[in-house]
Each structure stands twice: as structure tokens, then as C-alpha cells.
Design a protein around this motif. Structure first.
Motif, short mmCIF file in Angstrom:
data_model
loop_
_atom_site.label_atom_id
_atom_site.label_comp_id
_atom_site.label_asym_id
_atom_site.label_seq_id
_atom_site.Cartn_x
_atom_site.Cartn_y
_atom_site.Cartn_z
N UNK A 191 -7.75 12.26 4.58
CA UNK A 191 -6.86 11.84 5.67
C UNK A 191 -7.53 10.78 6.54
N UNK A 192 -8.84 10.91 6.77
CA UNK A 192 -9.54 9.89 7.56
C UNK A 192 -9.54 8.55 6.84
N UNK A 193 -9.71 8.57 5.52
CA UNK A 193 -9.67 7.32 4.76
C UNK A 193 -8.28 6.69 4.82
N UNK A 194 -7.25 7.52 4.80
CA UNK A 194 -5.89 7.03 4.94
C UNK A 194 -5.71 6.36 6.30
N UNK A 195 -6.22 7.01 7.35
CA UNK A 195 -6.10 6.44 8.70
C UNK A 195 -6.74 5.05 8.77
N UNK A 196 -7.92 4.92 8.18
CA UNK A 196 -8.61 3.63 8.20
C UNK A 196 -7.84 2.57 7.43
N UNK A 197 -7.33 2.92 6.28
CA UNK A 197 -6.59 1.93 5.48
C UNK A 197 -5.31 1.50 6.18
N UNK A 198 -4.62 2.45 6.77
CA UNK A 198 -3.38 2.11 7.48
C UNK A 198 -3.69 1.21 8.68
N UNK A 206 0.85 -1.19 0.00
CA UNK A 206 0.00 0.00 0.00
C UNK A 206 0.89 1.24 0.00
N UNK A 207 0.72 2.09 -1.01
CA UNK A 207 1.58 3.26 -1.17
C UNK A 207 0.71 4.52 -1.13
N UNK A 208 1.05 5.43 -0.23
CA UNK A 208 0.30 6.67 -0.07
C UNK A 208 1.19 7.84 -0.49
N UNK A 209 0.74 8.59 -1.49
CA UNK A 209 1.52 9.69 -2.03
C UNK A 209 1.15 10.99 -1.34
N UNK A 210 2.13 11.63 -0.74
CA UNK A 210 1.94 12.90 -0.04
C UNK A 210 2.64 14.01 -0.83
N UNK A 211 1.96 15.12 -1.04
CA UNK A 211 2.56 16.23 -1.77
C UNK A 211 2.72 15.96 -3.25
N UNK A 214 -0.64 -1.87 -10.79
CA UNK A 214 -1.48 -1.78 -9.60
C UNK A 214 -2.42 -2.99 -9.54
N UNK A 215 -2.54 -3.56 -8.36
CA UNK A 215 -3.42 -4.71 -8.13
C UNK A 215 -3.60 -4.92 -6.64
N UNK A 216 -4.08 -6.06 -6.25
CA UNK A 216 -4.32 -6.32 -4.83
C UNK A 216 -3.04 -6.33 -4.01
N UNK A 217 -1.92 -6.65 -4.66
CA UNK A 217 -0.65 -6.71 -3.94
C UNK A 217 0.18 -5.43 -4.06
N UNK A 218 -0.32 -4.46 -4.83
CA UNK A 218 0.38 -3.18 -4.95
C UNK A 218 -0.66 -2.10 -5.26
N UNK A 219 -1.10 -1.42 -4.21
CA UNK A 219 -2.12 -0.40 -4.32
C UNK A 219 -1.49 0.98 -4.12
N UNK A 220 -1.96 1.96 -4.88
CA UNK A 220 -1.41 3.31 -4.80
C UNK A 220 -2.55 4.30 -4.59
N UNK A 221 -2.36 5.21 -3.62
CA UNK A 221 -3.38 6.20 -3.30
C UNK A 221 -2.74 7.59 -3.20
#
Length: 278
Positions: free
Chosen positions: A265-272, A192-197, A240-247
Motif C-alpha cells: 500500500x505504501x508503494x501504491x501511495x508513492x506511485x500515485x 497506471x492501473x492498480x488492481x484491488x481484490x 504492458x509498457x511505459x504508457x500502460x502499467x499494471x500493478x
């Protein structure tokens, strides 16, 4: 030569050795492939990064790049990886670059830079290289699954668009260092990859630059349609797939939601939280 002269020569040699740093031991990217799992944050330089609560997520691995390291400057957070593909950045922001070299667990630079006049990294050093450019026929016949390429019989430009799952084989340059960090995340094994900025807004500039700084040239507008967006679309469709997700954590990002989904940000918190409980 007298005994005094020999001792003087030995003392001079020892003095030089004490002040000459040992050469940086550069590792192959194979050493770190598949060593990580779960979520990771990629900290970029868009203005929206200012609003990201980095300390709240300090327990999650983070990868940062170029001047975005300034997000870590007043914290005790050590980036898992710092990558810098801009050869001029060490001269433009020497103090910031030196701080990144001191504080990052791993560093990725061009190999010749490690042998040049830059601060020696305190963590492990890895040498960046671009993936080999293939002819259209060679690309079509390639059986290397780790290098995902955009293939076209009619466009030579497509040969430069791709995604590397294995940085031992090099990376594809999409004219934004965040794309290098995305390939690094896959190489390391994160799911799971979360892009900031990741705003992609050239007119607004980078959050760490001020009017008095010597700023790096920015080619987002020049390369967005021809290189950046096609590379992200290839990643979205073929990697991108179930084993490599990008947000995308930037709600003001230029990148369409259909290519990289945008999360609050709330959705990020839940996913993490969900990822850590698995």
C-alpha cells in the motif's frame, strides 16, 4: 366518440406515458476512448479488497464490476465505470445491482440488457460485445493493431486469447471480469492501473457474499490455467509498457509477481503521488 371518451382515452395514454421510462440511450465505446489519463483503481471482489482504504484514494478514478460495487455502498464515491458481464447477477443481487445503476458515472452491460427489465442507469450506458473470433489464417493476416492476439498455428484455443485496446472492436473474455476492466482501462487511456481484490482464490470466495446469498458460479479454478493466466501473460508481454502499467495491490494474489508486479500500500501511495505530480 364523445368528448368525455376522448378526454378519458387521452388521460389514460398520458398516465401510461408518465409511468413508462424512456428507453436507455446506449452509446458506442468510441465516445469514451482516450478520454482519461494517469492512475486508476480497479476494484474487484477478492477478500483482500476489504483491507483497501477506498476513501483515501477517492480522488483517483475507479472502475468496479459485478458485486464489488458494495465497496462503494456506504461512501459518496461514484465509480467512473461499472461493468457487469454476468447476465445473472441482476437477479442474484438485485439491490446491489440497482445501487450500481444509480451511482455509477458510466455503465457497461450487454446491449440487450438495457432493453430488458433492469433499473435504468443514471449515467451513460455503453454496450459490451466480444471481439470477433477469427480463423488462424485471418488472425495471422490481421492488421488491426488494437486487437492483440495470441497466435499459434497448432492451437485453436489461442484464437480466444487476446487483449483489446479498443472496445469498439469488442473485448476478449478471459473468464474473469477483471480482465474486461483491464481492457476498458487501456481503452479509456489510463497509464497506471492498480488492481484491488484480484486474489483469484476460489476457495475463499468473494468479499461481498455471505452464506445466505444466492451466489454466482465461480470458475476460477476451472479456467485459471487455460484462459486467465495465459491472457494475463499475453497482456504482460505484449501490452504492458511505459504508457500502460499494471500493478497488483493484493499480496495474496494467485497471479505471479512476474506477470503482474505486487505492490504494498505504501508503494501504491508513492506511485500515485508521483503520477499526479507529473
Amino acid at each position: 366518440m364523445t368528448g368525455q371518451s376522448i378526454n378519458s382515452t387521452r388521460h389514460l395514454r398520458n398516465s401510461v406515458d408518465e409511468h413508462t421510462p424512456a428507453p436507455t440511450h446506449v452509446l458506442d465505446f468510441g465516445k469514451c476512448r482516450g478520454t482519461q489519463k494517469g492512475p486508476v483503481f480497479l476494484i474487484g471482489s477478492g477478500k483482500s479488497a476489504r483491507d483497501f482504504p477506498i476513501k483515501e484514494f477517492s480522488h483517483i478514478p475507479m472502475i468496479t464490476m459485478n458485486g464489488a460495487f458494495s465497496m462503494f455502498a456506504d461512501t459518496n464515491i461514484k465509480p467512473l465505470f461499472y461493468v457487469c458481464s454476468d447476465r445473472d447477477f441482476p437477479n442474484q443481487q438485485p439491490e446491489l445491482f440497482a445501487a450500481a445503476m444509480r451511482s455509477s458515472e458510466n455503465v457497461g452491460l450487454w446491449e440487450d440488457q438495457f432493453h430488458g427489465d433492469i433499473p435504468r442507469p443514471s449515467g451513460s450506458a455503453y454496450a459490451l460485445k466480444k471481439s470477433a473470433r477469427l480463423s488462424t489464417v485471418a488472425a495471422l493476416c490481421s492488421r488491426e493493431d488494437a486487437l492483440v492476439r495470441k497466435l499459434s498455428l497448432w492451437s485453436s484455443r489461442s484464437r480466444d486469447i487476446g487483449f483489446s485496446k479498443n472496445l469498439e472492436l469488442g473485448f476478449f473474455d478471459a473468464r474473469t471480469v477483471m480482465y474486461l476492466a483491464l481492457q476498458l482501462s487501456c481503452h479509456l487511456g489510463f497509464s497506471q492501473v492498480f488492481l484491488v481484490g484480484f486474489d483469484m482464490n476460489q476457495s475463499v470466495g468473494r468479499f461481498y457474499e455471505s452464506s445466505g446469498d444466492k451466489c454466482s458460479p465461480c470458475g476460477l479454478d476451472q479456467h485459471y490455467e487455460s484462459r486467465i493466466l495465459p491472457s494475463l501473460e499475453l497482456m504482460s508481454k505484449q501490452v504492458v509498457g511505459s504508457d500502460f502499467q499494471v500493478f497488483n495491490v493484493s499480496d495474496s494474489s494467485r497471479v505471479p509477481h512476474e506477470v503482474i508486479p505486487k505492490l504494498s500500500l505504501d508503494e501504491v501511495r508513492h506511485k500515485v503521488s508521483d503520477a499526479l505530480q507529473r
